[in-house]
Design a protein around this motif. Structure first.
Motif, PDB file in Angstrom:
ATOM      1  N   ASP A   1     129.542 -38.867  -3.373  1.00  8.55           N
ATOM      2  CA  ASP A   1     128.855 -38.615  -2.361  1.00  8.55           C
ATOM      3  C   ASP A   1     129.246 -37.618  -1.452  1.00  8.55           C
ATOM      4  OD1 ASP A   1     127.247 -38.760   0.103  1.00  8.55           O
ATOM      5  OD2 ASP A   1     128.105 -40.727   0.483  1.00  8.55           O
ATOM      6  N   THR A   2     128.606 -36.333  -1.711  1.00  9.06           N
ATOM      7  CA  THR A   2     128.846 -34.907  -1.128  1.00  9.06           C
ATOM      8  C   THR A   2     128.514 -34.841   0.355  1.00  9.06           C
ATOM      9  OG1 THR A   2     127.455 -33.789  -2.300  1.00  9.06           O
ATOM     10  CG2 THR A   2     129.452 -34.118  -3.348  1.00  9.06           C
TER      11      THR A   2
ATOM     12  N   GLY B   1     122.447 -34.827   0.804  1.00  5.16           N
ATOM     13  CA  GLY B   1     121.265 -34.377   1.535  1.00  5.16           C
ATOM     14  C   GLY B   1     121.340 -35.446   2.724  1.00  5.16           C
TER      15      GLY B   1
ATOM     16  N   GLN C   1     126.364 -28.814   4.146  1.00  2.00           N
ATOM     17  CA  GLN C   1     125.326 -27.898   4.657  1.00  2.00           C
ATOM     18  C   GLN C   1     124.903 -26.938   4.205  1.00  2.00           C
ATOM     19  OE1 GLN C   1     127.243 -28.183   8.592  1.00  2.00           O
ATOM     20  NE2 GLN C   1     125.744 -29.385   9.313  1.00  2.00           N
ATOM     21  N   THR C   2     123.721 -26.314   4.606  1.00  2.00           N
ATOM     22  CA  THR C   2     123.300 -24.779   4.196  1.00  2.00           C
ATOM     23  C   THR C   2     124.452 -23.914   4.580  1.00  2.00           C
ATOM     24  OG1 THR C   2     120.973 -25.524   4.464  1.00  2.00           O
ATOM     25  CG2 THR C   2     121.578 -23.116   4.388  1.00  2.00           C
TER      26      THR C   2
ATOM     27  N   ARG D   1     122.271 -36.878  11.927  1.00  2.00           N
ATOM     28  CA  ARG D   1     122.269 -35.602  12.952  1.00  2.00           C
ATOM     29  C   ARG D   1     122.274 -36.317  14.530  1.00  2.00           C
ATOM     30  NH1 ARG D   1     122.620 -30.582  10.544  1.00  2.00           N
ATOM     31  NH2 ARG D   1     122.113 -29.832  12.532  1.00  2.00           N
TER      32      ARG D   1
ATOM     33  N   ARG E   1     115.416 -30.793   5.583  1.00  2.00           N
ATOM     34  CA  ARG E   1     115.959 -30.553   6.992  1.00  2.00           C
ATOM     35  C   ARG E   1     114.767 -29.914   7.848  1.00  2.00           C
ATOM     36  NH1 ARG E   1     121.567 -27.404   7.956  1.00  2.00           N
ATOM     37  NH2 ARG E   1     121.171 -26.730   9.979  1.00  2.00           N
TER      38      ARG E   1
ATOM     39  N   ASP F   1     126.341 -33.109  13.093  1.00  2.00           N
ATOM     40  CA  ASP F   1     126.093 -34.369  12.530  1.00  2.00           C
ATOM     41  C   ASP F   1     127.249 -35.513  13.277  1.00  2.00           C
ATOM     42  OD1 ASP F   1     124.463 -34.776  10.410  1.00  2.00           O
ATOM     43  OD2 ASP F   1     125.739 -33.431   9.078  1.00  2.00           O
TER      44      ASP F   1
HETATM   45  O1  PRX Z   1     122.674 -34.123   8.373  1.00  2.00           O
HETATM   46  C1  PRX Z   1     123.594 -33.831   7.064  1.00  2.00           C
HETATM   47  C2  PRX Z   1     122.864 -33.950   5.960  1.00  2.00           C
HETATM   48  O2  PRX Z   1     122.029 -32.839   5.481  1.00  2.00           O
HETATM   49  C3  PRX Z   1     122.480 -31.994   6.587  1.00  2.00           C
HETATM   50  C4  PRX Z   1     122.429 -30.699   5.941  1.00  2.00           C
HETATM   51  O3  PRX Z   1     121.190 -30.327   5.485  1.00  2.00           O
HETATM   52  P1  PRX Z   1     121.032 -28.951   4.508  1.00  2.00           P
HETATM   53  O4  PRX Z   1     121.488 -27.743   5.314  1.00  2.00           O
HETATM   54  O5  PRX Z   1     119.668 -28.939   4.176  1.00  2.00           O
HETATM   55  O6  PRX Z   1     121.798 -29.204   3.080  1.00  2.00           O
HETATM   56  C5  PRX Z   1     121.462 -30.161   2.601  1.00  2.00           C
HETATM   57  C6  PRX Z   1     122.384 -30.394   1.313  1.00  2.00           C
HETATM   58  C7  PRX Z   1     123.841 -29.800   1.454  1.00  2.00           C
HETATM   59  C8  PRX Z   1     123.986 -32.174   7.049  1.00  2.00           C
HETATM   60  O7  PRX Z   1     123.664 -31.891   8.412  1.00  2.00           O
HETATM   61  N1  PRX Z   1     123.662 -34.437   4.721  1.00  2.00           N
HETATM   62  C9  PRX Z   1     123.966 -33.556   3.756  1.00  2.00           C
HETATM   63  N2  PRX Z   1     124.597 -34.264   2.800  1.00  2.00           N
HETATM   64  C10 PRX Z   1     124.914 -35.475   3.263  1.00  2.00           C
HETATM   65  C11 PRX Z   1     124.345 -35.575   4.645  1.00  2.00           C
HETATM   66  N3  PRX Z   1     124.468 -36.640   5.403  1.00  2.00           N
HETATM   67  C12 PRX Z   1     125.152 -37.652   4.809  1.00  2.00           C
HETATM   68  N4  PRX Z   1     125.859 -37.703   3.607  1.00  2.00           N
HETATM   69  C13 PRX Z   1     125.563 -36.717   2.908  1.00  2.00           C
HETATM   70  N5  PRX Z   1     126.229 -36.599   1.613  1.00  2.00           N
END
Ligand code: PRX
Length: 655
Positions: free
Chosen positions: A419-420, A395, A423-424, A528, A539, A513
Motif C-alpha cells: 500500500d503505497t 491513490g 502524491q503528484t 485529506r 484528486r 493529508d
Molecule cells: O490523499 C492522499 C491520496 O491521494 C493524494 C494524492 O493524490 P494524487 O496527487 O492524485 O496522487 C495519487 C497517486 C499517488 C494523497 O494526498 N493517497 C494516495 N495514495 C494513498 C493515499 N491515501 C492513502 N493511502 C494511500 N496509499
C-alpha cells in the motif's frame, strides 16, 4: 469516526509477514536491512543518494554536489547531466535486453502490441525527430492528450529525449480543462488522437482539442499532432494538424541522440488539483525524478528481471508517469499498458489481461478493488491468476475489508500487498512496505521508503502522540520532490511550506493529508485535511467544482463537499443557491451536472445537487463545510454552530 478509521483500528494488530521465499530473493530481504538502509540514508543523505545515482543511472556528466538544500528549495545532483529517455531506452539496447518486451499493450477491443526495447527506442527516436521538425526545442512545452495507447509513452519519451517538457492531460478532462492547462503551460504543440476506446464507446479526443483551440483559445499552440487510433472521421485543419503516421514515416529509422539535460532541468509539468479553483502545474526535475522512480520501482515492488509489471493507472496521472513509464523502463522491465477499464459489461477484463500476459506485479487503486468486490469473485476465480506474486494499492486509503479481499481473491493469499502512499508532488512512493522486509497491516501504508523522513505533527510542527491524529509531513528533502508550481512560485510556498512554519531550522513539507502512527510507528493515512476530495482515486479541488458551478447563469453560490461512497471512496455533493429568476427543478439539476462535465470532465460530475436558499456561513462569510459534509453524509450536525451568521439556515437545509 469514518468507517475506514473504525475498520483500521480493529485490524491494527493483524500482521502479515513477508513470505519467506520472497524475502530470500528480494532486493531488500529483512526489516533489519531496511532499517540499516534507512538509517544510513537519513544520517548521510548525500552519500546514500549519490551512491545510488552512480550505480543505478547513466550520466553523461557526473554531478558536483548531490544535494543543495536552501529550504524550501532543493537542487539534486547539481551540475550532473543525464537524459531520462536514455536511461529508459538506450542503455537497455544490449544483446541481452534489446529484444525483451519493454511495453506490452492491450487495446480495449482486444488488439495487442508488444514493443521490445529496440522497437520502442526506434519509435521514440522517430517521433523525437518529428517534434524537432515541428520546431520543438529544448525547454518548449508539449501538451499530450491521448488515450492509453503506446503512442502516449512514445510521445512522453520523445519529449524527454529532446529536452521538451511534456504536460500530459488526462483524456477524461473536458475541452475547457484542457484549454486552461495548455494555456498555463503555453504549450507549443498538442499531441492527441482521433479518438480512444472507453467502455465500448469512442472518446472524441481530437474534437475536444478542436474545441479548446477554437477562436484562438490557446494562442501558443502551433501544431496538433494526431495519432490515428479509432479511424473515425475527424475535422482536420491542414494548416495546423499533422498525422503522426506521416511524420513517423518521414523519419523512419532515423536516430535521434538523447539531449544531455541538466539534472535540475524540468522533466515535465503535471497539473493537479489544489484548494483553489485553478489546478497547479507541479514541476519535476530530471535527475531526482529519474532516480527516485527508478529505485522505488525496484525496491517497493521488488522488481526482478523476469517480472511483468502492470500498473493500471492512466498515463494522465502521476501514477501512470512514474509506474507505467519512467520507473519500469528505467529498470529495463516489461511494463503493461491497458486501454480498457473494468465495467459491469466486461467484469473480467483485467483478469483476462493478467492471465494472457502472465502479469506478475499488479498495482491498482482501492476504488477499483471495491468495484471488483461488488462485481463478484467469480470473475477473477474463472481466470488463472497464478502468475501474480505481488500486489500494490495507491491513490486513497484502502479499507481493510478491501485489502483482505484483494489479498485473498486476487493474491491467492500468497502475494504481499504494498500500500503505497504518495502524491503528484512527491513523484514516487513515500510510505510503503518493502515486500521482502516489511510486515504489513491491512489499511496501513506502513513505513517510510529508505531516506524519507516522514512524521505526523500538529500545526506547530510538534510530533503528536501515538495514535493521535495530525498532519502528515516530510522533514527532509528527497530527490523527486516537487520543485515549484509552474508560473506560480508563491503557490509553491503557500501550499507546501507555509502551513506549518519552519521551527529551529526544521522545515515541514505539508502533504495536505491527515494521519496517525501506531505503537509500531506504522503510518495510517486518514485522507485529506484540506478542500481536496478524492473521487474514485481522482484528486479534485472542491473550489474547482464550485467555480464550474458558479459559471452557470443560474447559480449564485455553490459549496461542494465529499460524501463517503462504498465504491468511489468519496462522491461529490453540491449545495447550490440560485439566481432570483431560477427555480429548482430536476431539469436544472441535470443541466448543472452536465455543465460541470463540460467545464472539467466526467470525473467531476456531482452525484447530487441540493438546492438551498442559503449556505451556512460564519459571520465573516466563510462557508462551514463541516456542516455540509455531515448533512451530505446524512449524519447529525455536531459541534459548535453558534458561530453561524444565521442559524435558521440549518433548519432550511435539513428540509
Ligand atoms: O490523499 C492522499 C491520496 O491521494 C493524494 C494524492 O493524490 P494524487 O496527487 O492524485 O496522487 C495519487 C497517486 C499517488 C494523497 O494526498 N493517497 C494516495 N495514495 C494513498 C493515499 N491515501 C492513502 N493511502 C494511500 N496509499
Amino acid at each position: 469516526m469514518s468507517t475506514i478509521a473504525i475498520e483500521s483500528s480493529l485490524q491494527e494488530d493483524r500482521l502479515f509477514s513477508p513470505p519467506p521465499n520472497l524475502s530470500k530473493t528480494a532486493r531488500i530481504g529483512s526489516l533489519e536491512e531496511y532499517q540499516r538502509l534507512h538509517d544510513r540514508a537519513v544520517t548521510d543523505p548525500e552519500e546514500f543518494w549519490g551512491e545510488l545515482a552512480e550505480n543505478e543511472l547513466h550520466w553523461f556528466q557526473k554531478w558536483e554536489k548531490v544535494l543543495d538544500w536552501q529550504p524550501p528549495y532543493a537542487r539534486w545532483f547539481v551540475g550532473g547531466k543525464l537524459n531520462v529517455a536514455y536511461n529508459c531506452l538506450d542503455r537497455h539496447l544490449t544483446p541481452e535486453r534489446r529484444d525483451k518486451p519493454a511495453l506490452i499493450w492491450e487495446g480495449e477491443p482486444g488488439d495487442t502490441r508488444i514493443l521490445t526495447y529496440q522497437q520502442l527506442h526506434r519509435e521514440v527516436c522517430e517521433i523525437a525527430n518529428a517534434l524537432k521538425k515541428l520546431g520543438v526545442q529544448k525547454g518548449d512545452r508539449v501538451g499530450i492528450y491521448l488515450p492509453m495507447i503506446p503512442e502516449a509513452a512514445i510521445a512522453m519519451l520523445a519529449c524527454v529525449r529532446i529536452g521538451a517538457i511534456h504536460s500530459v492531460v488526462f483524456g477524461g478532462f473536458s475541452a475547457e480543462a484542457l484549454k486552461d492547462r495548455l494555456n498555463d503551460a503555453r504549450a507549443k504543440i498538442v499531441i492527441t488522437a482521433d479518438g480512444g476506446w472507453r467502455k465500448g464507446a469512442i472518446v472524441h479526443l481530437k474534437h475536444q482539442v478542436d474545441v479548446a483551440l477554437a477562436d484562438g483559445g490557446v494562442p501558443s499552440v502551433e501544431t496538433v499532432l494526431v495519432v490515428k487510433r479509432t479511424g473515425q472521421p475527424i475535422h482536420f485543419d491542414p494548416d495546423r494538424d499533422r498525422w503522426w503516421d506521416d511524420l513517423q514515416e518521414e523519419f523512419a529509422d532515423t536516430d535521434c541522440p538523447a539531449e544531455p539535460m541538466d539534472a535540475e532541468d524540468p522533466i515535465f509539468i503535471l497539473y493537479t488539483s489544489g484548494t483553489t479553483g485553478k489546478p497547479k502545474g507541479v514541476v519535476h526535475a530530471t535527475g531526482g525524478y529519474n532516480l527516485y522512480t527508478h529505485i522505488t520501482t525496484k525496491w517497493a515492488f521488488d522488481l526482478q528481471d523476469t517480472d511483468i509489471f502492470w500498473c493500471t493507472a492512466d498515463v494522465g496521472w502521476i501514477t501512470g508517469h512514474s509506474y507505467i513509464v519512467y520507473g519500469p523502463l528505467s529498470n529495463g522491465a516489461t511494463t503493461v499498458m491497458y486501454e480498457g477499464a473494468p465495467s459491469t459489461a466486461n467484469p473480467g477484463c483485467l483478469w483476462d489481461v493478467v492471465e494472457k500476459h502472465r502479469v506478475t506485479i499488479f498495482y491498482t487503486a482501492p476504488t477499483a478493488i471495491r468495484l471488483f468486490m461488488k462485481l463478484g469473485e467469480e470473475f477473477p476465480n474463472a481466470r488463472d491468476l497464478s502468475s501474480l506474486r505481488l500486489l500494490g494499492s495507491v491513490g486513497e486509503p484502502i479499507n481493510p475489508t478491501a485489502w483482505m479481499w484483494y489479498y485473498r481473491v486476487i493474491g491467492g493469499e500468497r502475494c504481499p500487498i504494498v500500500d503505497t502512499w504518495w502524491q503528484t508532488e512527491t513523484g514516487g512512493a513515500m510510505l510503503t512496505p518493502l515486500p521482502g522486509a516489511t510486515p504489513t497491516k491491512p489499511g496501513s501504508a506502513t513505513l517510510p521508503f529508505p531516506g524519507i523522513v516522514a512524521d505526523v505533527v500538529d500545526l506547530d510542527g510538534n510530533p503528536v502522540g501515538e495514535n493521535e491524529g495530525g498532519y502528515l509531513v516530510v522533514k527532509q528533502p528527497w530527490p523527486s520532490m516537487i520543485r515549484t508550481v509552474y508560473n506560480n512560485p508563491d503557490r509553491y510556498l503557500s501550499t507546501y511550506w507555509d502551513k506549518i512554519p519552519p521551527k529551529d531550522g526544521q522545515w515541514f513539507y505539508f502533504s495536505g493529508d491527515g494521519a496517525r502512527r501506531d505503537k509500531d510507528g506504522y503510518f495510517w493515512v486518514m485522507g485529506r485535511v484540506d478542500d481536496v476530495i478524492n473521487v474514485a482515486g481522482h484528486r479534485l479541488g472542491t473550489m474547482e467544482v464550485e467555480s464550474a458551478l458558479v459559471s452557470h447563469p443560474a447559480v449564485t453560490e455553490a459549496a461542494v463537499v465529499g460524501k463517503p461512497s462504498d465504491i468511489k471512496g468519496e462522491e461529490i455533493v453540491a449545495f447550490v443557491t440560485l439566481e432570483a429568476d431560477y427555480t429548482p427543478s430536476e431539469d436544472l439539476e441535470k443541466d448543472l451536472k452536465q455543465h460541470v462535465v463540460r467545464e472539467i470532465g466526467a470525473l467531476a460530475r456531482p452525484a447530487a445537487i441540493q438546492f438551498t436558499e442559503a449556505l451556512p456561513k460564519t459571520r465573516s462569510g466563510k462557508i462551514v463545510r463541516r456542516i455540509l459534509r455531515a448533512l451530505a453524509a446524512g449524519e447529525a450536525v455536531t459541534g459548535d454552530t453558534s458561530t453561524l451568521e444565521d442559524r435558521s439556515v440549518l433548519d432550511k437545509l435539513r428540509g
